[in-house]
Scaffold this motif. Structure first.
Motif, mmCIF file in Angstrom:
data_model
loop_
_atom_site.group_PDB
_atom_site.id
_atom_site.type_symbol
_atom_site.label_atom_id
_atom_site.label_comp_id
_atom_site.label_asym_id
_atom_site.label_seq_id
_atom_site.Cartn_x
_atom_site.Cartn_y
_atom_site.Cartn_z
ATOM 1 N N GLY A 133 0.804 -1.218 0.000
ATOM 2 C CA GLY A 133 0.000 0.000 0.000
ATOM 3 C C GLY A 133 0.835 1.264 0.000
ATOM 4 N N THR A 134 1.990 1.241 0.659
ATOM 5 C CA THR A 134 2.832 2.432 0.733
ATOM 6 C C THR A 134 3.353 2.834 -0.640
ATOM 7 O OG1 THR A 134 3.507 1.921 3.008
ATOM 8 C CG2 THR A 134 4.920 3.408 1.758
ATOM 9 N N VAL A 135 3.906 1.893 -1.375
ATOM 10 C CA VAL A 135 4.463 2.246 -2.682
ATOM 11 C C VAL A 135 3.345 2.567 -3.674
ATOM 12 C CG1 VAL A 135 4.589 -0.142 -3.524
ATOM 13 C CG2 VAL A 135 6.166 1.573 -4.415
ATOM 14 N N TRP A 136 2.212 1.919 -3.552
ATOM 15 C CA TRP A 136 1.073 2.233 -4.420
ATOM 16 C C TRP A 136 0.612 3.668 -4.179
ATOM 17 C CZ3 TRP A 136 -3.911 -1.286 -4.802
ATOM 18 C CH2 TRP A 136 -4.655 -0.896 -5.912
ATOM 19 N N PHE A 405 13.324 3.539 7.587
ATOM 20 C CA PHE A 405 13.151 4.995 7.456
ATOM 21 C C PHE A 405 13.232 5.425 6.005
ATOM 22 C CE2 PHE A 405 14.992 9.266 7.283
ATOM 23 C CZ PHE A 405 14.086 9.980 8.060
ATOM 24 N N VAL A 406 14.236 4.928 5.295
ATOM 25 C CA VAL A 406 14.395 5.293 3.881
ATOM 26 C C VAL A 406 13.219 4.776 3.050
ATOM 27 C CG1 VAL A 406 15.818 4.924 1.829
ATOM 28 C CG2 VAL A 406 16.902 5.455 4.016
ATOM 29 N N LEU A 407 12.812 3.536 3.282
ATOM 30 C CA LEU A 407 11.722 2.955 2.494
ATOM 31 C C LEU A 407 10.394 3.638 2.773
ATOM 32 C CD1 LEU A 407 12.563 -0.844 2.741
ATOM 33 C CD2 LEU A 407 12.847 0.649 0.768
ATOM 34 N N LEU A 408 10.203 4.121 3.971
ATOM 35 C CA LEU A 408 8.963 4.827 4.284
ATOM 36 C C LEU A 408 8.869 6.137 3.517
ATOM 37 C CD1 LEU A 408 6.483 4.378 6.077
ATOM 38 C CD2 LEU A 408 7.618 5.724 7.854
#
Length: 771
Positions: A133-136, A405-408
């Motif tokens: 859901g985050t990357v979408w 942290f970076v991926l968020l």
């Protein structure tokens, strides 16, 4: 006094219940027990028991896997092509969590026997769904649709960013403009040749915030040229870029940039100051170290650094940030220790850690805050926090927090080489340094100074080898080439940069404040000239570079799974990670070389052939002037020798319009008919030639009467498929479109009459194909 509790010890043989058989009647039968009623097979129960014990013994080692699962959810979104599959992945994660709660509900008997397993399934499933859901959401928020077609447009826009690239003799401007046709705001990137400004140089007001007018030829961001090539369209989508292009004509500054000192201006001023103090290539490297500006590095030097395995030194990452923060930490600590009043009243390590953190954050911002730099800064801040709290400084949990942290913030970085290489290297270093054999090898002992230094030198070499092994699959997957002698070059290069070049640059900048920096700049020049000499010497050795065709995603996934298992667990259980690594190594060794590579425009084509001397050569349809095109064909074919024009290849028959060539693959002969231009051809003659060919490739639209025996890759076909790679022995066609799906950055024209997907054409094999 309390009565002693009654402990059941079984039935007394002499009791009345035992005599009457009442005790036996009260004993539960097998079908009355929970285990007997369970629908879970006994083998599955044993497996669940083993997993529960393993998780219970793992303790805090489980935590870093949350970052891995989060990254896995992000990567799955890129792999799955359709929105319904993205929804299914999210639903699957939530469903798995609910199923675990239903199977092992809290408060039940399973709460004691399956607590760790239930927690792992619930948390990992939800984190996986959250990753998807985050990357979408990130794609939907920042993604910018590309322009429909190439166009020459008059742009009046505001400068959002300026990047100086003196090595390319150009500026790169990022502009905010309004599309005159559609009336929507767009973000575009335009290359501006420096010759436009003549001897007067770049106008002083041409900076962030200025309003400019220029004419430029804009192109939609380019999709991959071939399967496995760099996907600039995807990168541009997440950067919000709708088009890129080159300026045509002159540039007018309508409104100069407002007065002020922004970070970008400081960065350019610092870069210009460093290059003025250190001339030539060493100055360009020094500017990259000082402020992250790589625009002045010559192409030959960049290639040498890449092929020697030293290109990571040019990207501001853990090595540079750690050196800067460590230097600031010890400088503050030593300076404050000179004042006894402060030393007696303050905890100097805490103050020094705060000073180092501020310097690290400032350096991160000054160098552009790229993903590796942010990751390194976050990790360094965690190390400082651990030192202040008296905790273990280097830990896998620290790496996991930095990755999360970076991926968020930038979930799309999970599929990029920068993120993958950065965290793979750090994970390898931390896992190696925390292993028992290394701790025993580096343990303090009574020994001569030369032996102490020797141990550290051996450890530096071993660390370099481990990092090279960890990075090799990632480098081969993304770049299709890797430097084979990087570990040897890094033994000298890393200490040279860490303990000589970086401190000297810092001292030179400090002493420049009083006009005495020139001796340090001279030393910087010598140190970086030595670094470049090492790079060129290493890259020029025989076998220094290994080219590899596109390896499969499955092989990379196995490498990643095995490497993570080796790095994140402790003890003998980590050795199980060698199994997927070994399987992936076999898959890479057996990776087939594509027989034919066709670019998406149909103009560039490469055929792998074995020459008279037995060496593999790449036969090209055209002698391209583009180094990018040539390098892509060579790397994806795994051929290091320069391409040979098809007209010069024995057995090829070429005219101004077409070339024919017969090649032997898979125990049969394949006849190729390859178009070279768009001049008019008599249709009947073309149809006859197509009927004699197995494969026809052309940049033009071919008529329906052209019916080759196996594949017709004309403009109509290639517009839908993108670039293709053909394996004739397996009769398999791989296309760019297969890996794109319905993601926003992939745009194809509407299907034209007569288009037939690659699988349908290939399935017909030698039968006539009405394409």
């Amino acid at each position: 006094m309390r009565d002693a509790p009654i402990i059941p010890m079984g039935e007394d043989p002499g009791s009345p219940d035992a005599a009457s058989g009442a005790g036996e009647a009260r004993r539960p039968r097998p079908w009355q027990s929970a285990r007997g009623l369970s629908s879970i097979p006994e083998g599955t129960e044993r497996l669940a028991d083993a997993a529960e014990r393993f998780l219970a013994e793992a303790g805090f080692e489980r935590a870093p896997w949350l970052a891995v699962v989060f990254a896995g959810g992000i990567i799955i979104w890129f792999v799955l092509p359709h929105p319904w599959q993205w929804l299914a992945a999210i639903a699957g994660g939530v469903g798995a969590a609910l199923a675990a709660l239903a199977l092992w509900p809290p408060g039940s008997a399973a709460d004691e026997t399956r607590a760790n397993l239930r927690l792992a399934v619930v948390v990992c499933s939800l984190v996986f769904a959250f990753g998807v859901g985050t990357v979408w959401a990130r794609s939907a928020i920042v993604g910018a649709p590309p322009i429909a077609r190439p166009a020459v447009v008059l742009i009046e826009g505001r400068v959002l960013g300026r990047e100086d690239q003196p090595a390319e003799e150009r500026l790169r401007l990022t502009l905010a403009m309004r599309d005159a046709e559609e009336g929507i705001a767009r973000k575009v990137r335009v290359n501006v040749p420096l010759e436009t400004f003549g001897k007067s140089g770049v106008p002083a007001g041409l900076a962030e915030g200025a309003v400019v007018r220029l004419r430029a030829r804009l192109m939609p961001p380019a999709s991959p040229m071939l399967p496995g090539s760099y996907d600039f369209a995807r990168a541009a989508w997440f950067q919000g870029l709708s088009a890129t292009g080159t300026m045509v004509g002159g540039l007018t500054v309508i409104t100069p940039a407002p007065d002020g000192e922004g970070l970008a201006r400081w960065q350019r001023a610092l870069s210009a100051h460093v290059r003025a103090a250190v001339p030539g290539s060493p100055g360009a490297i020094a500017a990259a170290f000082a402020c992250g500006d790589r625009g002045g590095i010559a192409e030959a030097d960049e290639a040498a650094m890449r092929d020697s395995g030293l290109t990571h030194l040019l990207s501001i990452s853990g090595l540079h940030v750690s050196a800067v923060i460590a230097a600031a930490y010890f400088a503050v600590l030593r300076l404050l220790a000179l004042w006894p009043a402060l030393a007696l009243r303050l905890r100097l390590p805490i103050v020094a850690a705060a000073g180092g953190a501020l310097v690290g954050i400032a350096y991160t911002l000054l160098t552009g805050a790229e993903v590796p730099t942010v990751r390194s800064c976050v990790a360094a801040l965690l190390v400082l926090g651990a030192l202040v709290l008296g905790r273990e400084a280097l830990s896998l949990r620290m790496v996991a927090v930095a990755a999360g942290f970076v991926l968020l913030l930038w979930p799309e970085s999970a599929i990029g080489p920068s993120f993958q290489m950065s965290f793979a290297a750090v994970l390898a270093i931390v896992a190696l340094s925390n292993s028992a054999p290394v701790k025993a090898f580096l343990a303090h002992r009574e020994e001569p100074w030369w032996m102490h230094i020797g141990r550290r030198t051996v450890m530096l070499f071993v660390t370099g080898v481990v990092i090279e092994l960890a990075l090799m699959p990632i480098v081969l997957f993304h770049f299709h080439r890797a430097g084979m002698y990087g570990s040897l070059a890094n033994v000298v290069a890393i200490p040279l940069v860490t303990f000589a070049a970086m401190p000297l640059i810092a001292l030179a900048l400090v002493f420049d404040l009083i006009g005495l920096g020139w001796p340090f700049w001279w030393a910087v020049e010598q140190a970086l000239a030595l670094l470049l000499g090492i790079a060129h010497l290493t890259a020029s050795q025989a076998g220094a570079v290994r080219l590899m065709p596109q390896i499969s995603g499955l092989a990379v996934a196995l490498f990643a799974a095995g490497g993570l298992w080796l790095g994140l667990w402790h003890g003998r259980v980590r050795l199980a990670g060698l199994v997927p690594v070994a399987a992936a190594s076999v898959m890479v060794a057996l990776t087939p070389v594509p027989d034919i590579l066709v670019a998406g425009d149909g103009q560039q084509l490469g055929i792998t052939m074995r020459g008279a001397d037995g060496a593999m050569r790449l036969v090209s349809l055209r002698d391209s002037r583009s180094e990018y095109t040539r390098d892509n064909l060579m790397e994806l074919a795994g051929v290091g020798a320069e391409p040979v024009p098809i007209a010069d290849w024995p057995g090829a028959d070429c005219s101004s319009l077409f070339c024919t060539l017969t090649i032997e693959r898979g125990g049969r002969a394949w006849v190729l008919l390859l178009g070279r231009g768009r001049d008019r051809v008599e249709e009947r003659a073309l149809a006859a030639a197509c009927a004699e060919a197995d494969i026809v490739v052309s940049e033009r639209f071919l008529p329906r009467s052209c019916r080759p025996r196996w594949l017709k890759a004309d403009r109509r076909f290639l517009e839908q498929s993108g670039g293709i790679a053909i394996n004739l022995s397996a009769e398999r066609i791989t296309t760019v479109a297969q890996g794109q799906g319905e993601h926003g950055w992939w745009r194809v024209p509407e299907e034209r009459v007569g288009y037939q997907p690659p699988g349908q054409q290939a399935a017909s094999k030698r039968s006539p194909s009405g394409v």
